[in-house]
Motif scaffolding. Structure first.
Motif, PDB file in Angstrom:
ATOM      1  N   SER A   1       0.831  -1.206   0.000  1.00 53.15           N
ATOM      2  CA  SER A   1       0.000   0.000   0.000  1.00 53.15           C
ATOM      3  C   SER A   1       0.867   1.258   0.000  1.00 53.15           C
ATOM      4  O   SER A   1       0.560   2.241  -0.677  1.00 53.15           O
ATOM      5  CB  SER A   1      -0.938  -0.015   1.203  1.00 53.15           C
ATOM      6  N   ALA A   2       1.980   1.223   0.744  1.00 49.82           N
ATOM      7  CA  ALA A   2       2.857   2.392   0.803  1.00 49.82           C
ATOM      8  C   ALA A   2       3.447   2.689  -0.563  1.00 49.82           C
ATOM      9  O   ALA A   2       3.491   3.841  -1.012  1.00 49.82           O
ATOM     10  CB  ALA A   2       3.968   2.159   1.817  1.00 49.82           C
ATOM     11  N   ILE A   3       3.868   1.642  -1.272  1.00 50.31           N
ATOM     12  CA  ILE A   3       4.491   1.842  -2.586  1.00 50.31           C
ATOM     13  C   ILE A   3       3.449   2.304  -3.598  1.00 50.31           C
ATOM     14  O   ILE A   3       3.673   3.239  -4.366  1.00 50.31           O
ATOM     15  CB  ILE A   3       5.187   0.541  -3.043  1.00 50.31           C
ATOM     16  N   LEU A   4       2.280   1.656  -3.573  1.00 52.27           N
ATOM     17  CA  LEU A   4       1.227   2.033  -4.529  1.00 52.27           C
ATOM     18  C   LEU A   4       0.829   3.500  -4.350  1.00 52.27           C
ATOM     19  O   LEU A   4       0.576   4.198  -5.326  1.00 52.27           O
ATOM     20  CB  LEU A   4      -0.008   1.139  -4.352  1.00 52.27           C
ATOM     21  N   THR A   5       0.782   3.963  -3.118  1.00 51.12           N
ATOM     22  CA  THR A   5       0.304   5.330  -2.912  1.00 51.12           C
ATOM     23  C   THR A   5       1.400   6.371  -3.076  1.00 51.12           C
ATOM     24  O   THR A   5       1.126   7.486  -3.510  1.00 51.12           O
ATOM     25  CB  THR A   5      -0.327   5.487  -1.522  1.00 51.12           C
ATOM     26  N   THR A   6       2.659   6.034  -2.731  1.00 47.54           N
ATOM     27  CA  THR A   6       3.703   7.056  -2.853  1.00 47.54           C
ATOM     28  C   THR A   6       4.334   7.063  -4.236  1.00 47.54           C
ATOM     29  O   THR A   6       4.651   8.117  -4.770  1.00 47.54           O
ATOM     30  CB  THR A   6       4.817   6.871  -1.809  1.00 47.54           C
ATOM     31  N   GLN A   7       4.521   5.874  -4.824  1.00 48.71           N
ATOM     32  CA  GLN A   7       5.245   5.854  -6.092  1.00 48.71           C
ATOM     33  C   GLN A   7       4.321   5.804  -7.304  1.00 48.71           C
ATOM     34  O   GLN A   7       4.674   6.262  -8.380  1.00 48.71           O
ATOM     35  CB  GLN A   7       6.226   4.693  -6.104  1.00 48.71           C
ATOM     36  N   TYR A   8       3.139   5.221  -7.145  1.00 47.81           N
ATOM     37  CA  TYR A   8       2.195   5.187  -8.261  1.00 47.81           C
ATOM     38  C   TYR A   8       1.009   6.118  -8.010  1.00 47.81           C
ATOM     39  O   TYR A   8       0.073   6.158  -8.789  1.00 47.81           O
ATOM     40  CB  TYR A   8       1.736   3.748  -8.519  1.00 47.81           C
ATOM     41  N   HIS A   9       1.092   6.840  -6.896  1.00 47.86           N
ATOM     42  CA  HIS A   9       0.101   7.868  -6.565  1.00 47.86           C
ATOM     43  C   HIS A   9      -1.333   7.383  -6.620  1.00 47.86           C
ATOM     44  O   HIS A   9      -2.244   8.108  -7.024  1.00 47.86           O
ATOM     45  CB  HIS A   9       0.308   9.092  -7.446  1.00 47.86           C
ATOM     46  N   LEU A  10      -1.548   6.145  -6.222  1.00 47.46           N
ATOM     47  CA  LEU A  10      -2.911   5.646  -6.122  1.00 47.46           C
ATOM     48  C   LEU A  10      -3.539   6.201  -4.842  1.00 47.46           C
ATOM     49  O   LEU A  10      -2.858   6.566  -3.890  1.00 47.46           O
ATOM     50  CB  LEU A  10      -2.916   4.125  -6.048  1.00 47.46           C
ATOM     51  N   ASN A  11      -4.840   6.216  -4.850  1.00 47.99           N
ATOM     52  CA  ASN A  11      -5.632   6.575  -3.700  1.00 47.99           C
ATOM     53  C   ASN A  11      -5.425   5.514  -2.591  1.00 47.99           C
ATOM     54  O   ASN A  11      -5.313   4.333  -2.897  1.00 47.99           O
ATOM     55  CB  ASN A  11      -7.062   6.566  -4.258  1.00 47.99           C
ATOM     56  N   PRO A  12      -5.320   5.915  -1.315  1.00 46.82           N
ATOM     57  CA  PRO A  12      -5.062   4.936  -0.256  1.00 46.82           C
ATOM     58  C   PRO A  12      -6.055   3.783  -0.217  1.00 46.82           C
ATOM     59  O   PRO A  12      -5.694   2.667   0.142  1.00 46.82           O
ATOM     60  CB  PRO A  12      -5.163   5.753   1.031  1.00 46.82           C
ATOM     61  N   TRP A  13      -7.305   4.074  -0.578  1.00 45.09           N
ATOM     62  CA  TRP A  13      -8.309   2.992  -0.555  1.00 45.09           C
ATOM     63  C   TRP A  13      -7.936   1.929  -1.571  1.00 45.09           C
ATOM     64  O   TRP A  13      -8.038   0.729  -1.303  1.00 45.09           O
ATOM     65  CB  TRP A  13      -9.707   3.535  -0.842  1.00 45.09           C
ATOM     66  N   LEU A  14      -7.462   2.373  -2.742  1.00 37.28           N
ATOM     67  CA  LEU A  14      -7.016   1.411  -3.749  1.00 37.28           C
ATOM     68  C   LEU A  14      -5.742   0.723  -3.277  1.00 37.28           C
ATOM     69  O   LEU A  14      -5.526  -0.456  -3.528  1.00 37.28           O
ATOM     70  CB  LEU A  14      -6.768   2.119  -5.093  1.00 37.28           C
ATOM     71  N   GLY A  15      -4.897   1.486  -2.588  1.00 35.57           N
ATOM     72  CA  GLY A  15      -3.665   0.915  -2.036  1.00 35.57           C
ATOM     73  C   GLY A  15      -3.984  -0.240  -1.104  1.00 35.57           C
ATOM     74  O   GLY A  15      -3.378  -1.309  -1.181  1.00 35.57           O
ATOM     75  N   ILE A  16      -4.961  -0.017  -0.232  1.00 31.34           N
ATOM     76  CA  ILE A  16      -5.371  -1.064   0.701  1.00 31.34           C
ATOM     77  C   ILE A  16      -5.881  -2.284  -0.047  1.00 31.34           C
ATOM     78  O   ILE A  16      -5.508  -3.427   0.240  1.00 31.34           O
ATOM     79  CB  ILE A  16      -6.475  -0.539   1.654  1.00 31.34           C
ATOM     80  N   ALA A  17      -6.700  -2.026  -1.062  1.00 31.79           N
ATOM     81  CA  ALA A  17      -7.248  -3.147  -1.837  1.00 31.79           C
ATOM     82  C   ALA A  17      -6.107  -3.916  -2.499  1.00 31.79           C
ATOM     83  O   ALA A  17      -6.059  -5.152  -2.454  1.00 31.79           O
ATOM     84  CB  ALA A  17      -8.234  -2.626  -2.880  1.00 31.79           C
ATOM     85  N   GLY A  18      -5.176  -3.166  -3.100  1.00 29.46           N
ATOM     86  CA  GLY A  18      -4.028  -3.811  -3.744  1.00 29.46           C
ATOM     87  C   GLY A  18      -3.234  -4.635  -2.753  1.00 29.46           C
ATOM     88  O   GLY A  18      -2.801  -5.754  -3.049  1.00 29.46           O
ATOM     89  N   ALA A  19      -3.053  -4.075  -1.551  1.00 29.68           N
ATOM     90  CA  ALA A  19      -2.284  -4.769  -0.522  1.00 29.68           C
ATOM     91  C   ALA A  19      -2.960  -6.091  -0.163  1.00 29.68           C
ATOM     92  O   ALA A  19      -2.319  -7.141  -0.126  1.00 29.68           O
ATOM     93  CB  ALA A  19      -2.149  -3.891   0.715  1.00 29.68           C
ATOM     94  N   CYS A  20      -4.275  -6.022   0.069  1.00 25.59           N
ATOM     95  CA  CYS A  20      -4.982  -7.233   0.486  1.00 25.59           C
ATOM     96  C   CYS A  20      -4.918  -8.295  -0.593  1.00 25.59           C
ATOM     97  O   CYS A  20      -4.610  -9.458  -0.323  1.00 25.59           O
ATOM     98  CB  CYS A  20      -6.434  -6.908   0.817  1.00 25.59           C
ATOM     99  N   VAL A  21      -5.182  -7.893  -1.837  1.00 27.53           N
ATOM    100  CA  VAL A  21      -5.188  -8.869  -2.932  1.00 27.53           C
ATOM    101  C   VAL A  21      -3.801  -9.501  -3.075  1.00 27.53           C
ATOM    102  O   VAL A  21      -3.657 -10.721  -3.134  1.00 27.53           O
ATOM    103  CB  VAL A  21      -5.619  -8.200  -4.258  1.00 27.53           C
ATOM    104  N   SER A  22      -2.769  -8.660  -3.081  1.00 31.89           N
ATOM    105  CA  SER A  22      -1.455  -9.245  -3.340  1.00 31.89           C
ATOM    106  C   SER A  22      -0.981 -10.109  -2.181  1.00 31.89           C
ATOM    107  O   SER A  22      -0.310 -11.110  -2.392  1.00 31.89           O
ATOM    108  CB  SER A  22      -0.434  -8.165  -3.702  1.00 31.89           C
ATOM    109  N   VAL A  23      -1.323  -9.726  -0.959  1.00 28.64           N
ATOM    110  CA  VAL A  23      -0.880 -10.536   0.177  1.00 28.64           C
ATOM    111  C   VAL A  23      -1.630 -11.873   0.219  1.00 28.64           C
ATOM    112  O   VAL A  23      -1.044 -12.907   0.529  1.00 28.64           O
ATOM    113  CB  VAL A  23      -1.024  -9.767   1.504  1.00 28.64           C
TER     114      VAL A  23
END
Lengths: 393, 326, 287, 238
Positions: free
Chosen positions: B73-95
């Protein structure tokens, strides 16, 4: 009914109690890691801070200061808890402390939300001051360390110089290592070996053998106490022929000599302060501090304690100025802290607009017998460097 | 079946308790922050317990899922500038994906070996985070965005400044986890998992595809742990390998679960709240320097005298009481 | 790369490996016999190191005496500790929490008693280099390595040949069968546990000589000891030495050809690979 | 009726909340082979474990030579002169045959030296002589059973309990096991044998008990057992 009355009266009494007396009391929070991985650093700083508060309260001024200590347990989330507690619960108007950039980061940000000043002594990451916070200040930063090491090699050492640099992979040490490497190269001093090593490395023999093969005559180790102990031991075992061994922080603490004994002789290190190295203007202040410290703790203060002392003292002085202006609150303290500019035992302290110290440089010390001698810079040194010399030759 | 119904009742009471405490203390940032810490620990402890207490697969390395969730989530939001909610979703799916990937070979191991294998993953992932460019190595990631600022009608919710807003969010996650746990335990899946926990060989002989249920439990467990990790970064805004893969996230969930009682779904939640609140509000107040010492003593004593945990022991006593009455 | 670089690295890797085994032997013994992972192992070792530190540096006690003294005092602590562990020894998870809790207590006790200062047991003649044929090694590491050989050899002999040793082995393989031939399994458990703690205490001062002592260092010792125990195979004492050497040697060679940054990965990759391919350990027997 | 060397009265035992033995009373006479028959799950193994104190009885009394052994630890009971050959052999797989046998010698109370005891056991199982240096786990099932019985005999016990010694063995080996049991009786030892192989067991027995669902359903001399309708149907397949 009687019981209730008694209870009520004592309750009211308790409420009134803190407000008795005439002077005013300012509450300053002190947040350090007193347990966990960074406990050693936190405890050292805290001891210094205690001296600053004792000194402040015994000076007979109208303003008294109350130090409220919270342990952040070397953990970022507990750091936030500590700051919340200090501000929301205890009502402090300034916070002093923190050790480790990853803890100071979230802690100072929380303090920023309240506009409470946060003055740190143990956070050196360049990213801390790049955040644009208005409440964050620190008294030391990375370039100061590398500048001092460069000065020693360039100005003090003579003859042929081939430098090997090994560095703990922790960000702060690696940052110094990269800085000094760049500086040396721009001064045309060859760096013949450069490698980082993992934190908690136990066997340094192979790495020191590589240093030996590189033909370097000056070894810089950017690390921490265990790294110095292990590398010095390995260098001695393997008979690595060096003209100088230079460490970064940690060399200048009394325990370094105490624990290593003769193996510490001739080692160079960076230090913010050693007993007797204060600039002329701050000699008295240094003496007072050392005397008070020895009296209270029965041992000599380390540079960590000096840092903790300076941090707390600058905060308290700002509070006093704010008090005199009649603006003893968060903004007042912050404004006064920003105006800080004076010579302290670690040199002149003033902050730039980002909160970085403008004049910070380190000393280079060399251990001689049971003492630290300061060999660089020129204006603060108290002895000439012994070069070439390492403890195992 | 009686136990399941009483479990639901307890979960209901706990839900109400934590929600009401959140309402009471939402304006006291210190208490709110402590409650956030407790809820976060409760969420991960609960997730750990879905695998550990529910399915009998003990993990010593849930920091692997927590830290990876946090990093994604940290990488998605800081480096790809995604919205934190999407970051969380990405984190859950990938984990969850990661957990299934490592789960298939790992479940060949049993007991302490499985537990330690997961611990080794956590260490490997930490070393990877230390050495990668994208994770910024030991320096870590700074200035990770918060969940942002929203206005609902006249009400302003600012996740950057309000501890209370974050508290409600993590409580939402916690309650979702709690009721997922309750639902799982009552369902066919839960019964199959219990069979796996009690006796794997027999369960297999009964025709239960044990690997499938273990993987399911692991996936759910990893999901909520990653959710906690991702929440953590957007709450604390900083992430280093040390804090992401800290032993705290592997160990404290187990301690909290045991403290509360691992045979119940709600136990870990009760355990986490009790431990964190005791530490912050009582032990630290009384003993600012030696608090960890008391803490250690506390859980040694608890394990010795309440080996089934606080809630576990209580539920057991209730059961006995009822038996005697009837 | 020169011959001396490689040869010297190998020599120091071997010694380091022997030391690793010494620091793990107590944990391995307790795990093997009682099936308890003593998470306070590292803290017990540190307790021994602190005892050794104050005995050697404070009172000038000679090293061998300090080792015995540390072993004895930690053994006594272990004896008391056993009565706590015994109460819940049947529940694997609860013993883990309990031993972890004891570790937390000890760590914080060290912090309160000895402050967070870093210490080393500095005995000057042990810091010298010694020539062993073409290679140069540290005398402290050498002494510690030899003690390790001695301890592991002695313990192996004890377990293989003496009656008590055989009882320990029998009890660790099958408690019930051991009780059936008249072995007082509880006494054996207590003995093995106390011996394991005493060995940790005994190794403590040597740890203080080749490494450094600080209150929070116990966890790393425990983890390392655990990795070694798994590599060696449950309770295999001679395997511990070989596992230690594989690890120490591997780490040293990795530094020669790459960097210390890969040491941690190496140890863990070895750990994971062994768990997958031979969960009974490199030297353990397949059930 | 001569004095019983081992007697159980009203023994209730089980695991946790599951009660397996529901008030068992039985006795074994000195120097005789006493057989307990029972199907899977009838509580035979539990009975043995309860006698040996592995499982403490919830209720009831167990006496050996008239002395109560209730509440004693397993090793204390074993040291009174009772050896159990457990179900599934339970050898120490990583130890050699010799070491396994030596461990049995721990139970000796007086008299013979280790070598003398070993000689005697090897005389009963001459086949084991060649296997002494082998690791126990490498042996065949039959060989393991011999080591297990040999281990029990090493301590020269007064009484031997055998828990399904013929389970999973080839007929030839089974025959040998039963021969050895008869030899024990000849040597004056008391034997308590738990078996599913009812026919053989009854053949060599002096007294038979039938255990079903944790309760004694029949007891009597072997001839009576062979004629009893229930025993015939359930255990002899007639």
């Amino acid at each position: 009914m009687k019981k209730f009355t008694l209870f009520f009266v004592s309750f009211v009494f308790l409420l009134v109690l803190p407000h008795k007396g005439f002077g005013e009391t300012v509450k300053i929070g002190v947040q350090y890691p007193l347990t966990g991985k960074l406990a050693k650093h936190g405890q050292g700083c805290l001891e210094g801070a205690q001296i600053a508060f004792d000194e402040f309260n015994s000076r007979g001024g109208k303003l008294k200061a109350k130090m409220i200590v919270v342990d952040d347990e070397s953990s970022p989330q507990k750091g936030v808890a500590a700051v919340e507690k200090l501000i929301a619960r205890e009502g402090v108007i300034g916070i002093n402390g923190g050790y480790g950039s990853h803890i100071i980061g979230p802690s100072s940000e929380t303090a920023a939300q309240y506009g409470v000043a946060y003055l740190s002594v143990g956070g050196v990451s360049s990213k801390l001051t790049a955040r644009g916070l208005k409440n964050y200040y620190r008294v030391n930063n990375i370039p100061g360390y590398a500048k001092a090491q460069l000065g020693l090699i360039r100005d003090v050492f003579s003859g042929e110089k081939k430098v090997a640099i090994i560095s703990n992979s922790k960000v702060a040490t690696l940052d110094i290592a990269n800085n000094i490497k760049k500086m040396l190269e721009s001064e045309k001093i060859p760096v013949v070996f450069f490698e980082k090593f993992a934190a908690k490395t136990t066997n340094f023999d192979p790495l020191l053998l590589k240093v030996k093969e590189s033909g370097a005559n000056i070894l810089i180790v950017e690390g921490y106490f265990p790294d110095y102990v292990a590398t010095i031991r390995s260098a001695k075992t393997l008979g690595v022929k060096l003209d100088a061994y230079i460490g970064a922080w940690g060399v200048g603490s009394p325990e370094f000599i105490k624990e290593l004994g003769p193996l510490s002789n001739y080692i160079y290190g960076t230090s913010l302060w050693e007993k007797g190295t204060a600039p002329k203007e701050a000699r008295d202040e240094e003496k007072t501090f050392v005397d008070l410290f020895v009296k209270k703790f029965g041992k000599d203060p380390s540079y960590l304690s000096m840092l903790g002392y300076i941090g707390a003292k600058l905060m308290l002085e700002a509070a006093e100025r704010a008090f005199e202006r009649g603006k003893l609150n968060r903004e007042g303290l912050l404004e006064e802290l920003r105006k800080t500019d004076r010579v302290t035992p670690i040199g002149r302290v003033a902050f730039d607009e980002k909160g970085d110290p403008k004049y910070f440089t380190c000393l280079i010390i060399q251990i001689r017998g049971n003492d630290f001698t300061v060999v660089y810079p020129e204006d603060r040194k108290n002895a000439d460097a012994v070069y070439p010399a390492v403890p195992w030759m | 079946m009686g136990r399941r119904r009483s479990e639901k009742k307890i979960a209901g009471v706990v839900t109400l308790l934590v929600l009401s405490s959140a309402f009471v203390f939402r304006r006291d940032p210190f208490v709110a922050h402590v409650l956030v810490q407790a809820s976060l620990l409760a969420l991960i402890s609960l997730a750990w317990n879905i695998l550990g207490g529910g399915c009998g697969q003990i993990s010593f390395g849930h920091a692997a899922f927590f830290g990876t969730g946090a990093y994604v989530s940290a990488i998605l939001t800081t480096q790809y500038h995604l919205n934190p909610w999407l970051g969380i979703a990405g984190a859950c799916v990938s984990v969850v994906f990661l957990s299934l990937l490592v789960g298939v070979p790992s479940f060949r191991l049993k007991g302490a070996y499985f537990a330690l294998l997961i611990l080794a993953y956590a260490h490997v992932l930490k070393l990877v985070a230390l050495n990668l460019e994208i994770t910024k190595g030991d320096e870590g990631i700074f200035s990770i965005p918060s969940f942002g600022r929203y206005s609902f009608g006249g009400m302003e919710v600012n996740f950057f400044t309000s501890k209370g807003a974050n508290l409600f969010l993590i409580l939402l996650f916690l309650i979702a986890g709690l009721w997922t746990g309750i639902w799982m335990r009552g369902s066919q899946t839960g019964i199959a998992m219990e069979a796996v926990r009690e006796d794997e060989v027999t369960a297999e002989a009964m025709g239960i595809d044990t690997l499938r249920y273990k993987l399911f439990a692991l996936g759910v467990s990893a999901f909520f742990t990653a959710l906690g990790g991702a929440f953590y970064v957007h709450y604390i805004h900083f992430l280093t390998p040390d804090s992401a893969y800290s032993g705290y996230w592997s160990l404290m969930p187990i301690v909290a679960a045991l403290f509360g009682g691992i045979r119940t779904v709600t136990g870990p939640v009760v355990g986490a709240f009790t431990l964190v609140c005791l530490d912050e509000f009582l032990i630290k107040e009384l003993l600012p320097r030696g608090d960890k010492l008391v803490y250690g003593l506390l859980f040694v004593v608890t394990i010795l005298f309440f080996p089934r945990g606080i809630l576990g022991t209580w539920v057991e006593r209730q059961g006995h009481g009822r038996k005697k009455e009837g | 790369m020169s011959f001396s670089l490689l040869a010297n690295s190998i020599a120091s890797g071997l010694l380091m490996g022997a030391n690793y085994a010494l620091f793990a032997v107590g944990l391995s013994l307790v795990f093997g016999v009682l099936k308890i992972i003593n998470l306070a192992h590292g803290e017990l070792l540190l307790a021994g190191a602190y005892v050794g530190y104050f005995a050697i540096r404070g009172m000038g006690v000679p090293l061998p005496l300090a080792l015995l003294f540390s072993g004895l005092s930690v053994g006594i602590v272990g004896y008391l500790y056993y009565f706590v562990v015994r109460r819940i020894r049947d529940d694997e998870l609860n013993t883990l929490i309990l031993t972890y809790g004891v570790g937390v207590i000890l760590t914080n006790l060290f912090l309160l008693l000895f402050t967070a200062d870093e210490r080393i047991i500095n005995i000057p003649w042990l810091t010298e280099g010694v020539w062993l044929g073409p290679v140069q090694v540290n005398r402290g590491n050498l002494v510690s390595g030899l003690v390790s050989l001695l301890i592991i050899g002695g313990l192996t002999f004890f377990l293989a040949r003496t009656e008590t040793g055989k009882m320990i082995r029998a009890s660790s393989m099958d408690r019930e069968a051991a009780a059936l031939v008249g072995v007082d399994v509880e006494r054996i458990d207590r003995f093995a546990f106390v011996l394991g703690c005493a060995l940790a205490g005994f190794a403590g001062p040597l740890f203080g000589i080749v490494s450094h002592i600080n209150p929070v260092g116990g966890e790393a010792v425990t983890i390392n000891a655990f990795i070694l125990t798994v590599l060696a195979g449950l309770g295999s004492i001679p395997g511990l030495l070989l596992a230690g050497i594989i690890l120490g040697l591997g780490e040293a060679i990795i530094v020669v050809f790459a960097s210390t940054m890969f040491q941690g990965i190496f140890a863990l990759a070895l750990f994971v690979a062994v768990l997958f391919l031979r969960p009974e350990g490199i030297f353990g027997r397949r059930e | 009726m001569p004095e019983a060397i081992l007697s159980l009265s009203g023994v209730v035992a089980g695991y946790g909340e599951v009660v397996v033995l529901r008030g068992v009373s039985l006795s074994a006479e000195e120097g005789k082979i006493t057989v307990v028959l029972g199907s899977n799950g009838s509580g035979k193994t539990t009975l043995m474990r309860t006698v040996m104190g592995v499982l403490p009885p919830i209720e009831g009394e167990i006496t050996f030579r008239g002395e109560s052994v209730r509440g004693l630890k397993t090793h204390q009971i074993a040291r009174k002169g009772i050896a159990l050959v457990p179900e599934g052999r339970r050898l120490w797989g990583d130890m050699t045959v010799r070491e396994n046998l030596e461990m049995g010698y721990l139970l000796r109370r007086e008299g013979d030296s280790l070598e003398e005891r070993l000689e005697e056991v090897l005389e009963i199982f001459p086949h084991l002589r060649r296997l002494l240096r082998k690791t126990a786990r490498t042996l065949s099932g039959g060989e393991q059973q011999m080591v297990a019985i040999g281990r029990a005999l090493m301590g020269d016990p007064d009484m031997v309990l055998l828990d399904e010694p013929s389970l999973g063995l080839a007929p030839m080996v089974v025959a040998e096991v039963f021969r050895v049991i008869e030899r024990m009786r000849e040597a004056g030892k008391t034997v308590l044998l738990v078996e599913q192989n009812a026919k053989k067991a009854i053949e060599i027995s002096d007294y038979v008990w039938v255990l079903e669902n944790g309760e004694i359903r029949f007891s009597g001399p072997p001839e009576e057992a062979e004629e009893n309708e229930k025993v015939r149907r359930a255990y002899l397949g007639l």
